[in-house]
Design an enzyme around this catalytic site. Structure first.
Site, PDB file in Angstrom:
ATOM      1  N   LYS A  22       7.674   8.766   6.228  1.00 23.46           N
ATOM      2  CA  LYS A  22       7.851   7.212   6.434  1.00 23.46           C
ATOM      3  C   LYS A  22       8.338   6.850   7.825  1.00 23.46           C
ATOM      4  CE  LYS A  22      11.258   4.859   4.449  1.00 23.46           C
ATOM      5  NZ  LYS A  22      11.884   3.885   5.569  1.00 23.46           N
ATOM      6  N   ASN A  23       9.540   7.448   8.137  1.00 18.92           N
ATOM      7  CA  ASN A  23      10.230   6.963   9.189  1.00 18.92           C
ATOM      8  C   ASN A  23       9.715   7.698  10.520  1.00 18.92           C
ATOM      9  OD1 ASN A  23      12.110   5.819   7.618  1.00 18.92           O
ATOM     10  ND2 ASN A  23      13.869   7.429   7.997  1.00 18.92           N
ATOM     11  N   CYS A 116      17.391  -2.528   4.022  1.00 12.40           N
ATOM     12  CA  CYS A 116      18.299  -1.976   2.945  1.00 12.40           C
ATOM     13  C   CYS A 116      19.555  -2.745   3.371  1.00 12.40           C
ATOM     14  CB  CYS A 116      18.559  -0.679   3.082  1.00 12.40           C
ATOM     15  SG  CYS A 116      17.268   0.323   2.153  1.00 12.40           S
ATOM     16  N   ARG A 121      23.807  -3.975  10.155  1.00 20.81           N
ATOM     17  CA  ARG A 121      22.885  -3.199  10.676  1.00 20.81           C
ATOM     18  C   ARG A 121      22.381  -4.198  12.039  1.00 20.81           C
ATOM     19  NH1 ARG A 121      19.005   0.182   6.754  1.00 20.81           N
ATOM     20  NH2 ARG A 121      18.846   1.405   8.609  1.00 20.81           N
ATOM     21  N   PRO A 122      23.177  -4.165  13.021  1.00 18.01           N
ATOM     22  CA  PRO A 122      22.925  -4.969  14.181  1.00 18.01           C
ATOM     23  C   PRO A 122      21.625  -4.264  15.067  1.00 18.01           C
ATOM     24  CG  PRO A 122      24.751  -3.806  14.674  1.00 18.01           C
ATOM     25  CD  PRO A 122      24.363  -3.377  13.394  1.00 18.01           C
ATOM     26  N   ASP A 309      20.759   9.617   4.934  1.00 16.84           N
ATOM     27  CA  ASP A 309      19.644   9.257   3.997  1.00 16.84           C
ATOM     28  C   ASP A 309      19.762  10.028   2.887  1.00 16.84           C
ATOM     29  OD1 ASP A 309      18.792   7.067   5.730  1.00 16.84           O
ATOM     30  OD2 ASP A 309      16.976   7.891   6.458  1.00 16.84           O
ATOM     31  N   ARG A 401       9.563   1.615  -1.668  1.00  7.09           N
ATOM     32  CA  ARG A 401       9.655   1.544  -0.106  1.00  7.09           C
ATOM     33  C   ARG A 401       9.721   2.794   0.328  1.00  7.09           C
ATOM     34  NH1 ARG A 401      14.449  -1.143   2.594  1.00  7.09           N
ATOM     35  NH2 ARG A 401      13.274  -0.490   4.191  1.00  7.09           N
TER      36      ARG A 401
HETATM   37  C1  UD1 Z   1      16.903   4.693  10.693  1.00  7.10           C
HETATM   38  C2  UD1 Z   1      16.259   5.195   9.641  1.00  7.10           C
HETATM   39  C3  UD1 Z   1      17.004   5.121   8.481  1.00  7.10           C
HETATM   40  C4  UD1 Z   1      18.369   5.974   8.723  1.00  7.10           C
HETATM   41  C5  UD1 Z   1      18.772   5.695   9.805  1.00  7.10           C
HETATM   42  C6  UD1 Z   1      20.200   6.600  10.215  1.00  7.10           C
HETATM   43  C7  UD1 Z   1      13.890   4.535  10.283  1.00  7.10           C
HETATM   44  C8  UD1 Z   1      12.763   3.407   9.653  1.00  7.10           C
HETATM   45  N1  UD1 Z   1      14.970   4.054   9.452  1.00  7.10           N
HETATM   46  O1  UD1 Z   1      17.515   3.427  10.691  1.00  7.10           O
HETATM   47  O2  UD1 Z   1      16.298   5.583   7.271  1.00  7.10           O
HETATM   48  O3  UD1 Z   1      19.310   5.901   7.638  1.00  7.10           O
HETATM   49  O4  UD1 Z   1      17.867   5.641  10.859  1.00  7.10           O
HETATM   50  O5  UD1 Z   1      19.702   8.134  10.260  1.00  7.10           O
HETATM   51  O6  UD1 Z   1      13.712   5.616  10.832  1.00  7.10           O
HETATM   52  N2  UD1 Z   1      23.354   0.388  15.383  1.00  7.10           N
HETATM   53  C9  UD1 Z   1      24.046  -0.650  16.112  1.00  7.10           C
HETATM   54  N3  UD1 Z   1      23.129  -1.175  16.814  1.00  7.10           N
HETATM   55  C10 UD1 Z   1      22.013  -1.211  17.279  1.00  7.10           C
HETATM   56  C11 UD1 Z   1      21.528  -0.325  16.163  1.00  7.10           C
HETATM   57  C12 UD1 Z   1      22.147   0.243  15.255  1.00  7.10           C
HETATM   58  O7  UD1 Z   1      25.456  -0.658  16.234  1.00  7.10           O
HETATM   59  O8  UD1 Z   1      21.379  -1.948  17.655  1.00  7.10           O
HETATM   60  C13 UD1 Z   1      24.150   1.031  14.350  1.00  7.10           C
HETATM   61  C14 UD1 Z   1      24.020   0.835  13.059  1.00  7.10           C
HETATM   62  O9  UD1 Z   1      24.481  -0.075  12.296  1.00  7.10           O
HETATM   63  C15 UD1 Z   1      24.241   2.134  12.427  1.00  7.10           C
HETATM   64  C16 UD1 Z   1      24.046   3.237  13.420  1.00  7.10           C
HETATM   65  O10 UD1 Z   1      24.010   2.396  14.612  1.00  7.10           O
HETATM   66  O11 UD1 Z   1      25.627   2.162  12.054  1.00  7.10           O
HETATM   67  C17 UD1 Z   1      22.678   3.886  13.267  1.00  7.10           C
HETATM   68  O12 UD1 Z   1      21.554   3.115  13.191  1.00  7.10           O
HETATM   69  P1  UD1 Z   1      20.193   3.420  13.390  1.00  7.10           P
HETATM   70  O13 UD1 Z   1      19.954   4.980  13.898  1.00  7.10           O
HETATM   71  O14 UD1 Z   1      19.827   2.376  14.507  1.00  7.10           O
HETATM   72  O15 UD1 Z   1      19.271   3.188  12.097  1.00  7.10           O
HETATM   73  P2  UD1 Z   1      17.796   2.628  11.969  1.00  7.10           P
HETATM   74  O16 UD1 Z   1      17.206   2.947  13.069  1.00  7.10           O
HETATM   75  O17 UD1 Z   1      17.841   1.201  11.374  1.00  7.10           O
END
Ligand code: UD1
Length: 422
Positions: A22-23, A116, A121-122, A309, A401
């Site tokens: 999926k990811n 989720c 999740r900024p 995950d 999902r």
């Molecule tokens: C992706 C995965 C999700 C997984 C996560 C961490 C997909 C579709 N989803 O989510 O399944 O749990 O990686 O392995 O691939 N953060 C910030 N600012 C930002 C973006 C992120 O502070 O602009 C923080 C988040 O709050 C979190 C950390 O960075 O604490 C990691 O998040 P991120 O790797 O971005 O997760 P996703 O891409 O949303």
């Protein structure tokens, strides 16, 4: 709303075909916005997140045809470069359309995403990176609107925090930017490498794939291609933990070398608990025999560490081990919503800050429980399979999902699991 009913207590024996990731599929589908040529993508898992991405892309004038587990996507200029709250709220990965739209059309407006409920999740890293590439942003009424004067330009971007989504959004944008983009402190998840490999097939120039420093030389345009999505390592890891929790022997099929090696590595500590994982070509044979008394300590980390995950599923799988274990969550600050539901099933669990402490118990009891997010829902499935008696899981739309045919796959291995349709 559908529910899942499980009568637990049986070992698992059989074989499971692992679906496409999926990811990897979600960012790869977003890449269709970068070209007007046809992309044909195979090994797409049928999940509600994929349906959400299909709807979102269709609203942006991408023509999508499905045939078996393949999708063909052709993107023409949309009338509106805006993605509404209704389409984006269900899934955070929707935000991945921002980079490609701005790169191809110079502007885009996307609602701030949902997904989720696992902590705040900024998207500041996505926005800051694109800003460095010349995009001006305004945030108003829950929408992020970005615009460039002229064309997107390559930049040297150091991500303040490792982020999968920000790394992907910036890679997607950089493929059509003027000049070179260097992304430092990039995330290294294999799903990002899968995206890069497909972009390279589309004619993108990307170096450092799978490393912390990714270098992209922008092109004027990209071509179409055909591409097969990698196997889902989180789905695979979830089934390893089902076997661990329930005992038995299951063959996981259709993996690749990298996913096999990753799973063997992240579950190394479970060897002392009689978990055996053997590579058989592209398949993994997973066996769990008896239990030994141990103390286990695991911390979630970015790839190649133990994935966040799989944290909830590991918690469930350890509930009946003799002795004490602890798991530390280091990626998301509120990813313990499964804990209170598991306690209702008799689990001896305690949350302390970013840790969950597990005291093994002989007996879990089935109960009516509530899924709260995607991976928490699969942890309830594992606990239900391990418990004595009947478990009913509510709100299984979370499960849908990210897991394709989970009840069918587990049934094939002897589990007593059924979907109650509403
Ligand atoms: C992706 C995965 C999700 C997984 C996560 C961490 C997909 C579709 N989803 O989510 O399944 O749990 O990686 O392995 O691939 N953060 C910030 N600012 C930002 C973006 C992120 O502070 O602009 C923080 C988040 O709050 C979190 C950390 O960075 O604490 C990691 O998040 P991120 O790797 O971005 O997760 P996703 O891409 O949303």
């Amino acid at each position: 709303m559908d529910k899942i009913e499980i009568v637990g207590g049986k070992p698992l024996t059989g074989a499971i075909n692992i679906s496409g990731a999926k990811n990897a599929a979600l960012p790869i589908m977003a890449a269709s916005l970068l070209t007007n040529k046809r992309l044909t993508i195979s090994n797409i898992p049928f999940l509600s997140d994929i349906e959400s991405m299909i709807k979102l892309l269709q609203s942006l004038n991408v023509r999508i045809k499905r045939s078996g587990n393949s999708l063909s996507l052709i993107s023409s200029k949309p009338n509106s470069l805006s993605a509404s709250y209704d389409l984006v709220r269900k899934m955070r990965a929707s935000f991945l359309i921002l980079g490609p739209l701005i790169a191809r059309y110079g502007k885009a407006s996307v609602s701030l995403p949902g997904g989720c409920a696992i902590g705040t999740r900024p998207v500041n890293l996505h926005i800051e990176g694109l800003r460095q590439m010349g995009v001006n942003f305004e945030i108003e009424n829950g929408y992020v609107s970005g615009k460039i004067n002229g064309s997107l330009r390559g930049a040297e971007i150091k991500l303040e925090k490792v982020s999968v989504g920000a790394t992907e959004n910036l890679i997607l944008a950089a493929t059509l930017a003027r000049g070179k983009t260097i992304i430092k402190n990039a995330a290294r998840e294999p799903e990002i490498s899968d995206l890069c490999n497909m972009l390279i097939k589309m004619g993108a120039e990307i170096n450092g794939v799978g490393t912390k420093k990714i270098i992209i030389k922008g092109k004027k345009k990209l071509e179409g291609c055909t591409y097969k999505i990698m196997p889902d390592r989180i789905e695979s890891g979830t089934f390893v933990l089902c076997v661990f929790g329930c005992t038995g022997t299951v063959l996981l099929k259709n993996l690749n070398m990298e996913v096999c090696n990753h799973l063997i590595k992240i579950f190394k500590k479970l060897k002392s608990l009689e978990l055996k994982i053997l590579k058989e070509g592209r398949n993994l044979l997973v066996k769990r025999l008896n239990d030994k008394k141990i103390f286990l300590s695991i911390k979630t980390k970015e790839y190649p560490g133990f994935p966040t995950d799989l944290q909830a599923q590991l918690t469930s799988a350890l509930l009946k081990t003799k002795g004490k274990s602890e798991i530390e969550e280091n990626i998301f600050e509120n990813r313990f919503m499964h804990v209170s539901e598991l306690i209702r099933m008799g689990a001896k669990l305690r949350q302390k800050g970013s840790k969950v402490i597990i005291n093994g118990t002989d007996r879990l009891n089935g109960a009516e429980v509530m899924a709260t997010d995607l991976r928490a829902s699969s942890s309830l499935v594992i606990a239900g399979l391990m418990a004595h008696g009947k478990t009913i899981i509510n709100r299984v739309y979370h499960l849908d999902r990210g897991y394709e045919n989970i009840e069918k796959k587990l049934k094939q291995c002897g589990a007593n699991i059924n979907r109650l349709k509403k």
